[in-house]
Scaffold this active site. Structure first.
Site, mmCIF file in Angstrom:
data_model
loop_
_atom_site.group_PDB
_atom_site.id
_atom_site.type_symbol
_atom_site.label_atom_id
_atom_site.label_comp_id
_atom_site.label_asym_id
_atom_site.label_seq_id
_atom_site.Cartn_x
_atom_site.Cartn_y
_atom_site.Cartn_z
ATOM 1 N N HIS A 180 30.978 3.430 -17.591
ATOM 2 C CA HIS A 180 30.083 2.280 -17.514
ATOM 3 C C HIS A 180 29.914 1.821 -16.067
ATOM 4 O O HIS A 180 28.886 1.237 -15.721
ATOM 5 C CB HIS A 180 30.633 1.101 -18.327
ATOM 6 C CG HIS A 180 30.653 1.317 -19.802
ATOM 7 N ND1 HIS A 180 31.658 1.998 -20.438
ATOM 8 C CD2 HIS A 180 29.773 0.947 -20.767
ATOM 9 C CE1 HIS A 180 31.401 2.021 -21.743
ATOM 10 N NE2 HIS A 180 30.267 1.395 -21.959
ATOM 11 N N ASP A 250 24.887 8.665 -24.541
ATOM 12 C CA ASP A 250 25.433 7.323 -24.407
ATOM 13 C C ASP A 250 24.368 6.507 -23.672
ATOM 14 O O ASP A 250 23.324 7.033 -23.266
ATOM 15 C CB ASP A 250 26.765 7.369 -23.654
ATOM 16 C CG ASP A 250 27.679 6.192 -23.972
ATOM 17 O OD1 ASP A 250 27.177 5.170 -24.484
ATOM 18 O OD2 ASP A 250 28.893 6.281 -23.706
#
Length: 335
Positions: A180, A250
């Site tokens: 992330h 993702d």
């Protein structure tokens, strides 16, 4: 036909501009977050409004793993972090598998009652003790235990009328950085992954896993691209593992994906590598500039996505009144 984009929406109900955006043929799904949930009645109204936009309806998903990743909470069952199931399996493996099945059933039955098709779960990464972003989101460190509990979870999810999405292929548990926030490299070669990290994925694929989510992790000894942008990894998934289901990226807003290029470049490269659906959970209006510039999905991609639509079931009161729910709550309470 559903398009290749899965998008987020801003709040508790759809904005006018979001209705128009979600009607675009490039869009095929909606990812919901905690910001979209106030209570079960509200989110049920939201999912109904999303479904009413298109025919066939957009698929609707959420991250409802349990533990620290449970986007919907008020009025729903608190789900344990699945790492607790792995720890329980050390002393009572059969009971842990039964509890994993119950957890998968409760999660999926509640989501189906709210109009959500599926959760991005289970996590099939191995908890190697180095990745804080994975940690107790994984069933554990032992590949055979992770596979056994993942299969049990999948049985429960299917019984509730939903599907499983195994993540994060081929594994995010072997490195400390969080994708992330930064690019992530795992130096291990393919042979080191085959009998460990890939085992849970292989076992669930052999039992009809409906979808996988790719990791934004590079394995330079195998391919220079992050897995979600890697034709080599997706070819391995399709050919060597025989996977026939849908492949998701993702979130392409994550730092490890943003390093690949602008939004259009990320989406195009992921689709060119073989991903069926590309995800932008927080792009908002910024996604509008690429809607007309994406390639359309082929019929096989559309078929894979169609298989993800959940089966109708009882409403939430009906789920909570059932004998199966009472038994599942008892198992979860004892965990």
């Amino acid at each position: 036909m559903r398009g290749p984009l899965m998008l987020g929406v801003e709040g508790l109900e759809l904005l006018g501009e979001e209705r128009e955006r979600l009607r675009h043929p490039a869009v095929g799904g909606v990812l919901l977050f905690s910001r979209n949930f106030e209570n079960p009645a509200q989110v049920t109204d939201l999912t109904r409004s999303i479904r009413a936009l298109r025919s066939p309806p957009l698929v609707i998903a959420v991250d409802q793993e349990g533990g620290r990743v449970q986007r919907f909470r008020e009025g729903l069952t608190p789900l344990p972090a699945i790492g607790r199931l792995g720890r329980a399996a050390a002393d009572a493996p059969a009971l842990a598998r039964e509890t994993a099945r119950a957890a998968g059933w409760v999660m999926a039955a509640e989501l189906r009652a709210l109009g959500v098709d599926f959760s991005f779960a289970p996590v099939l990464d191995l908890d190697r003790g180095v990745s804080q972003v994975i940690g107790d989101r994984a069933f554990g460190a032992d590949p055979a235990t992770v596979a056994a509990l993942g299969l049990a979870w999948q049985r429960g999810v299917r019984a509730a009328g939903s599907v499983c999405v195994g993540k994060h292929f081929p594994g995010h548990g072997g490195t400390a950085p969080d994708s992330h926030e930064q690019t992530v490299d795992d130096p291990r070669p393919l042979p080191d992954l085959v009998h460990a990290d890939l085992l849970p994925f292989r076992r669930l694929i052999d039992n009809g896993l409906a979808a996988v989510m790719m990791a934004h992790v590079r394995f330079p000894a195998f391919d220079a691209e992050p897995a979600g942008f890697s034709a080599a990894w997706i070819d391995y998934l399709r050919r060597s593992l025989g996977f026939q289901g849908a492949i998701f990226t993702d979130d392409l807003e994550m730092a490890a994906a943003a390093a690949v290029g602008d939004r259009l470049e990320r989406a195009r490269r992921a689709m060119a590598a073989g991903c069926d659906m590309v995800m932008f959970g927080n792009a908002g209006r910024a996604i509008d500039s690429i809607l007309e510039r994406l390639p359309r999905p082929d019929p096989l991609t559309a078929l894979r996505l169609a298989r993800l639509q959940g089966r109708d079931g009882p409403d939430l009161a009906g789920v909570h009144a059932s004998a199966e729910y009472r038994q599942a709550r008892s198992l979860l309470a004892a965990l």
